[in-house]
Write a protein that holds these residues in place. Structure first.
Motif, PDB file in Angstrom:
ATOM      1  N   HIS A  57       0.772  -1.330  -0.103  1.00 14.41           N
ATOM      2  CA  HIS A  57      -0.003  -0.010   0.054  1.00 14.41           C
ATOM      3  C   HIS A  57       0.879   1.350   0.033  1.00 14.41           C
ATOM      4  N   MET A  58       2.064   1.176   0.580  1.00 13.80           N
ATOM      5  CA  MET A  58       2.793   2.514   0.669  1.00 13.80           C
ATOM      6  C   MET A  58       3.556   2.971  -0.324  1.00 13.80           C
ATOM      7  N   ASP A  59       3.891   4.104  -0.450  1.00 17.57           N
ATOM      8  CA  ASP A  59       4.829   4.708  -1.634  1.00 17.57           C
ATOM      9  C   ASP A  59       6.220   4.692  -1.374  1.00 17.57           C
ATOM     10  N   PHE A  60       6.858   3.683  -2.022  1.00 16.95           N
ATOM     11  CA  PHE A  60       8.249   3.378  -1.821  1.00 16.95           C
ATOM     12  C   PHE A  60       8.999   4.285  -2.470  1.00 16.95           C
ATOM     13  N   ASN A  61       8.620   5.057  -3.245  1.00 12.29           N
ATOM     14  CA  ASN A  61       9.386   6.071  -3.893  1.00 12.29           C
ATOM     15  C   ASN A  61       9.768   7.054  -3.028  1.00 12.29           C
ATOM     16  N   LEU A  62       8.609   7.749  -2.257  1.00 10.03           N
ATOM     17  CA  LEU A  62       8.769   8.618  -1.122  1.00 10.03           C
ATOM     18  C   LEU A  62       9.944   8.181  -0.297  1.00 10.03           C
ATOM     19  N   LEU A  63       9.663   6.761   0.081  1.00  7.31           N
ATOM     20  CA  LEU A  63      10.396   6.364   1.424  1.00  7.31           C
ATOM     21  C   LEU A  63      11.820   6.375   0.932  1.00  7.31           C
ATOM     22  N   LYS A  64      12.311   5.918  -0.199  1.00  5.64           N
ATOM     23  CA  LYS A  64      13.672   6.211  -0.663  1.00  5.64           C
ATOM     24  C   LYS A  64      14.341   7.325  -0.935  1.00  5.64           C
ATOM     25  N   ASP A  65      13.309   8.343  -1.055  1.00  4.60           N
ATOM     26  CA  ASP A  65      13.870   9.832  -1.103  1.00  4.60           C
ATOM     27  C   ASP A  65      14.277  10.673   0.010  1.00  4.60           C
ATOM     28  N   ILE A  66      13.707   9.933   1.235  1.00 11.42           N
ATOM     29  CA  ILE A  66      13.975  10.469   2.472  1.00 11.42           C
ATOM     30  C   ILE A  66      15.537  10.976   2.646  1.00 11.42           C
ATOM     31  N   PRO A  67      15.823  11.962   3.098  1.00 10.90           N
ATOM     32  CA  PRO A  67      17.160  12.362   3.451  1.00 10.90           C
ATOM     33  C   PRO A  67      18.170  11.340   4.161  1.00 10.90           C
ATOM     34  N   LYS A  68      19.381  11.776   3.864  1.00  5.39           N
ATOM     35  CA  LYS A  68      20.256  10.632   4.681  1.00  5.39           C
ATOM     36  C   LYS A  68      19.982  10.897   6.362  1.00  5.39           C
ATOM     37  N   ASN A  69      20.291   9.681   6.947  1.00  4.91           N
ATOM     38  CA  ASN A  69      20.071   9.760   8.364  1.00  4.91           C
ATOM     39  C   ASN A  69      18.654  10.062   8.999  1.00  4.91           C
ATOM     40  N   TYR A  70      17.599  10.075   8.015  1.00  4.28           N
ATOM     41  CA  TYR A  70      16.362  10.315   8.460  1.00  4.28           C
ATOM     42  C   TYR A  70      15.802   8.927   8.894  1.00  4.28           C
ATOM     43  N   ALA A  71      14.992   8.833   9.865  1.00  5.13           N
ATOM     44  CA  ALA A  71      14.179   7.505  10.117  1.00  5.13           C
ATOM     45  C   ALA A  71      12.783   7.873  10.737  1.00  5.13           C
ATOM     46  N   TYR A  72      12.075   7.185  10.669  1.00  5.95           N
ATOM     47  CA  TYR A  72      10.558   7.139  11.106  1.00  5.95           C
ATOM     48  C   TYR A  72      10.087   6.083  11.676  1.00  5.95           C
ATOM     49  N   ILE A  73       9.484   6.159  12.751  1.00  7.21           N
ATOM     50  CA  ILE A  73       8.942   4.950  13.756  1.00  7.21           C
ATOM     51  C   ILE A  73       7.427   5.231  14.041  1.00  7.21           C
ATOM     52  N   MET A  74       6.710   4.263  13.790  1.00  8.35           N
ATOM     53  CA  MET A  74       5.292   4.377  14.022  1.00  8.35           C
ATOM     54  C   MET A  74       4.793   3.034  14.635  1.00  8.35           C
ATOM     55  N   SER A  75       3.554   2.952  15.022  1.00 12.36           N
ATOM     56  CA  SER A  75       2.991   1.541  15.460  1.00 12.36           C
ATOM     57  C   SER A  75       1.798   1.156  14.750  1.00 12.36           C
ATOM     58  N   ALA A  76       1.469  -0.127  14.800  1.00  7.06           N
ATOM     59  CA  ALA A  76       0.492  -0.235  13.997  1.00  7.06           C
ATOM     60  C   ALA A  76      -0.421  -1.356  15.344  1.00  7.06           C
ATOM     61  N   SER A  77      -1.430  -1.026  15.623  1.00  6.55           N
ATOM     62  CA  SER A  77      -2.232  -1.752  16.620  1.00  6.55           C
ATOM     63  C   SER A  77      -3.385  -2.469  16.046  1.00  6.55           C
ATOM     64  N   VAL A  78      -3.505  -3.583  16.247  1.00  6.36           N
ATOM     65  CA  VAL A  78      -4.638  -4.202  15.506  1.00  6.36           C
ATOM     66  C   VAL A  78      -5.267  -5.277  16.532  1.00  6.36           C
ATOM     67  N   VAL A  79      -6.725  -4.776  16.546  1.00  7.61           N
ATOM     68  CA  VAL A  79      -7.563  -5.308  17.597  1.00  7.61           C
ATOM     69  C   VAL A  79      -8.132  -6.680  16.961  1.00  7.61           C
ATOM     70  N   ILE A  80      -7.781  -7.781  17.522  1.00 15.67           N
ATOM     71  CA  ILE A  80      -8.485  -9.046  17.340  1.00 15.67           C
ATOM     72  C   ILE A  80      -9.575  -9.488  17.836  1.00 15.67           C
ATOM     73  N   ASP A  81     -10.921  -9.735  16.943  1.00 19.62           N
ATOM     74  CA  ASP A  81     -12.140 -10.303  17.691  1.00 19.62           C
ATOM     75  C   ASP A  81     -12.241 -11.527  18.124  1.00 19.62           C
ATOM     76  N   SER A  82     -13.252 -11.996  18.836  1.00 19.48           N
ATOM     77  CA  SER A  82     -13.378 -13.230  19.327  1.00 19.48           C
ATOM     78  C   SER A  82     -13.351 -14.267  18.437  1.00 19.48           C
ATOM     79  N   ASP A  83     -13.499 -14.081  17.243  1.00 16.03           N
ATOM     80  CA  ASP A  83     -13.278 -15.288  16.049  1.00 16.03           C
ATOM     81  C   ASP A  83     -11.846 -15.209  15.617  1.00 16.03           C
ATOM     82  N   GLY A  84     -10.920 -14.599  15.963  1.00 17.08           N
ATOM     83  CA  GLY A  84      -9.581 -14.345  15.604  1.00 17.08           C
ATOM     84  C   GLY A  84      -9.338 -13.449  14.208  1.00 17.08           C
ATOM     85  N   LYS A  85     -10.336 -12.818  13.748  1.00 16.22           N
ATOM     86  CA  LYS A  85     -10.254 -12.089  12.775  1.00 16.22           C
ATOM     87  C   LYS A  85      -9.998 -10.636  13.136  1.00 16.22           C
ATOM     88  N   ILE A  86      -9.330  -9.618  12.330  1.00 20.02           N
ATOM     89  CA  ILE A  86      -8.896  -8.293  12.468  1.00 20.02           C
ATOM     90  C   ILE A  86     -10.272  -7.639  12.481  1.00 20.02           C
TER      91      ILE A  86
END
Length: 177
Positions: A57-86
C-alpha cells in the motif's frame, strides 16, 4: 533386455516414491538428516501479514527519497475479535506529514488489513501492537532534525473506549529498510 529395463525402471520409481514419504534421509556411515517444516508463531504470521499489506500500500518512491540519516517510527495496533479476525486497526494520531504521505493511512488501507484471510487464534480479544521502523539501510546514525523523536513520542495510539480494557500484546520491532 526390455523386461530388465522395465523392471529396473519400475523399481527405481517405486524407490523414489517411497523415499518421498520418509521424514529423514540416511546413508551408510553418515549423519541422519531429519527434515521438518518450521511452524511460524501466530505473532510472526500476524506481523508478516500486516507488513505485506503495508508494503503493497505504501509509496516506496517517497520512502527511498527521504534524506540521509532520517528515520521514522510508528506503530500498528491490531484489535483481534473473538473469532480471531482483525476487527480494528489503530495508527498513531500525530504522525508526521511525510510519514502520512508514505503510508497513506485511510479507509482503503484499513479495509485491506481487515480482509487478511488468516485467523489469529492466539490473539482472540486482544490488541497486538508492534512498532515499525522505517530507515535507509546504509544509515548508521539519526539526524535530530528528522521526525524520529516526534514519531517516538507519538508511538502509542489512542484506543477507543471499547478497546481500552483489552489485553495488549507488544510484538517485536519490525524494520522496513
Amino acid at each position: 533386455m526390455k523386461t530388465v529395463f522395465i523392471t529396473l525402471l519400475i523399481a527405481s520409481i517405486a524407490h523414489i516414491a517411497y523415499s518421498q514419504n520418509l521424514d529423514s534421509i540416511a546413508y551408510p556411515d553418515s549423519v541422519i538428516i531429519k527434515v521438518q517444516s518450521v511452524k511460524k508463531s501466530q505473532s510472526e504470521i500476524l506481523k508478516i501479514a500486516v507488513m505485506k499489506v503495508l508494503g503493497k500500500h505504501m509509496d516506496f518512491n517517497l520512502l527511498k527519497d527521504i534524506p540521509k540519516n532520517y528515520a521514522y517510527i510508528m506503530s500498528a495496533s491490531v484489535v483481534i475479535d473473538s473469532d480471531g479476525k482483525i476487527d480494528t486497526i489503530y495508527f498513531p494520531e500525530k504522525m508526521s506529514e511525510d510519514l502520512k504521505k508514505i503510508i497513506k493511512p485511510g479507509a482503503d488501507l484499513i479495509s485491506k488489513l481487515k480482509n487478511i484471510p488468516v485467523k489469529f487464534t492466539d490473539f482472540k480479544g486482544k490488541i497486538a501492537v508492534f512498532p515499525i521502523l522505517y530507515k535507509r539501510m546504509e544509515d548508521v546514525s539519526l539526524d535530530y532534525r528528522s521526525a524520529f523523536v516526534n514519531s517516538f513520542e507519538n508511538l502509542w495510539p489512542a484506543f477507543d473506549y471499547k478497546d481500552q480494557k483489552k489485553q495488549i500484546v507488544l510484538l517485536p520491532l519490525c524494520k522496513l529498510l
